[in-house]
Scaffold this active site. Structure first.
Site, mmCIF file in Angstrom:
data_model
loop_
_atom_site.group_PDB
_atom_site.id
_atom_site.type_symbol
_atom_site.label_atom_id
_atom_site.label_comp_id
_atom_site.label_asym_id
_atom_site.label_seq_id
_atom_site.Cartn_x
_atom_site.Cartn_y
_atom_site.Cartn_z
ATOM 1 N N LYS A 13 0.808 -1.205 0.112
ATOM 2 C CA LYS A 13 -0.019 -0.008 -0.135
ATOM 3 C C LYS A 13 1.031 1.363 -0.118
ATOM 4 C CE LYS A 13 -4.728 0.790 0.278
ATOM 5 N NZ LYS A 13 -5.420 0.531 -0.634
ATOM 6 N N THR A 58 -4.061 -5.078 0.772
ATOM 7 C CA THR A 58 -3.615 -3.917 0.942
ATOM 8 C C THR A 58 -4.345 -2.636 1.744
ATOM 9 O OG1 THR A 58 -4.369 -2.917 -0.996
ATOM 10 C CG2 THR A 58 -2.254 -3.811 -1.139
ATOM 11 N N ASP A 59 -5.528 -3.090 1.745
ATOM 12 C CA ASP A 59 -6.478 -2.240 2.844
ATOM 13 C C ASP A 59 -6.416 -2.637 4.014
ATOM 14 O OD1 ASP A 59 -9.043 -0.699 2.880
ATOM 15 O OD2 ASP A 59 -9.753 -2.357 4.038
ATOM 16 N N PHE A 160 33.312 27.916 -10.510
ATOM 17 C CA PHE A 160 33.494 26.805 -11.440
ATOM 18 C C PHE A 160 34.283 27.098 -12.685
ATOM 19 C CE2 PHE A 160 31.685 23.579 -14.497
ATOM 20 C CZ PHE A 160 32.400 22.516 -13.833
ATOM 21 N N ARG A 177 30.004 33.190 -8.594
ATOM 22 C CA ARG A 177 28.532 33.201 -8.962
ATOM 23 C C ARG A 177 27.480 32.562 -8.369
ATOM 24 N NH1 ARG A 177 28.452 26.808 -11.457
ATOM 25 N NH2 ARG A 177 29.296 25.629 -9.518
ATOM 26 N N GLN A 226 30.901 19.304 -6.711
ATOM 27 C CA GLN A 226 31.382 18.337 -6.297
ATOM 28 C C GLN A 226 32.083 18.236 -5.074
ATOM 29 O OE1 GLN A 226 31.039 19.431 -9.613
ATOM 30 N NE2 GLN A 226 30.840 17.793 -10.902
ATOM 31 N N ASN A 252 21.615 21.337 -10.312
ATOM 32 C CA ASN A 252 21.758 22.669 -10.375
ATOM 33 C C ASN A 252 20.685 23.484 -10.511
ATOM 34 O OD1 ASN A 252 24.877 21.833 -11.949
ATOM 35 N ND2 ASN A 252 25.089 23.297 -10.226
ATOM 36 N N HIS A 254 20.141 26.865 -11.980
ATOM 37 C CA HIS A 254 20.896 27.777 -12.526
ATOM 38 C C HIS A 254 20.114 29.376 -12.491
ATOM 39 C CE1 HIS A 254 23.730 25.129 -14.075
ATOM 40 N NE2 HIS A 254 22.868 24.436 -14.887
#
Length: 296
Positions: A13, A58-59, A160, A177, A226, A252, A254
């Protein structure tokens, strides 16, 4: 004639939603969870022969989650609550060999009214969630926890440059940045024996990992996503011996400077202050860092 076999199977479920209100006099707490339960075991004949005699509906799973949520004293700690759910199914049904329980805890923040925390009013504080996935077998419990959807941004302290360039590279190098990402993090706990399950301070560790993640993101003079990712994970493993590995997914988000030169306005270099956020396509940086056992 082609012979086929049932290679693997599990069922359960998903998206069982619940809110529990914990009342201590006038002071109330709200716990909102979404639960998924998946069972594995001797259910092959329900697939291959249409025999449902061993199928736990599942109930039934849904109702069990609500009953256990009513009875438990561990609902604030989703790792322990998920373990309770998993153990219930494995211990109740002899033909169930494995229960996987995923719990998502949604974030509610107590309202501040007239400078004081209100005793029973809350606001949804962003889309960040806390998660745990617990796998319960007859002789073993595995616990993995994490956070998802933590949106962060810093306006400087990120660069970067020095990356590989070829005939298809158009990205300019940057020494300063905006860095923004949506942090998804998971970590795996060391469970040396069953008695250790209840001794791990899961909530304290969660709060600490969240803070370490945010502190590292904010203060690291990042040369790449990284490098920042690795530093986050390294600090977590250095501090929390109960954690054996840490995984991050950092897409990212951006933000690019908008060209205003055509309107006679400078929006480049030190004068850049108007950006356009871009959702797609985006970079995705992922890694898992784990503790290595000493050979000594």
């Amino acid at each position: 004639m082609t012979e086929v076999v049932l290679k693997e199977q599990r069922y359960g479920k998903d998206r069982v939603r619940l809110i529990k209100v914990i009342r201590t006099g006038k002071w109330h707490e709200v716990i909102e969870l979404t639960v998924r339960v998946l069972l594995e075991g001797e259910f092959e004949t329900s697939y291959t022969h249409g025999d449902n005699s061993k199928v736990v509906a599942t109930d039934t799973m849904k109702n069990t989650v609500y009953v256990l949520a009513k009875k438990t004293v561990n609902i604030k700690c989703i790792e322990l609550f998920a373990t309770e759910i998993g153990k219930h199914f494995v211990n109740t049904y002899s033909h169930v060999t494995k229960a996987s329980v995923l719990i998502t805890k949604h974030r509610w923040t107590r309202m501040l009214v007239d400078g004081k925390l209100h005793d029973h009013s809350f606001a949804r504080d962003g889309e960040e969630t806390r998660i745990t996935e617990v796998v319960v077998k007859r002789d073993k419990v595995e616990i993995k926890s994490g956070l998802k959807g933590l949106l962060v941004l810093k306006t400087t302290g990120s660069a970067f440059y020095g990356f590989h360039r070829d005939q298809y590279t158009t990205l300019p190098e940057s020494t300063d940045r905006i860095l923004s990402t949506v942090i998804d993090a998971t970590w795996t706990y060391s469970i040396p024996n069953p008695s250790a399950i209840s001794k791990i301070p899961y909530c304290t560790i969660f709060d600490s990992i969240r803070k370490l993640t945010l502190d590292t993101f904010a203060t690291d003079d990042s040369v790449s996503v990284q490098a920042t990712l690795y530093l986050m994970a390294k600090r977590i493993l250095e501090i929390h011996k109960e954690v054996t590995s840490v995984s991050y997914g950092l897409p990212n988000k951006h933000c690019f400077a908008f060209d205003l030169e055509r309107f006679g306005l400078k929006n480049s270099g030190a004068d850049t202050d108007i950006y356009v956020p871009f959702e797609d396509p985006s970079g995705l940086i992922t890694a898992t860092v784990e503790r290595v056992k000493s050979k000594l």
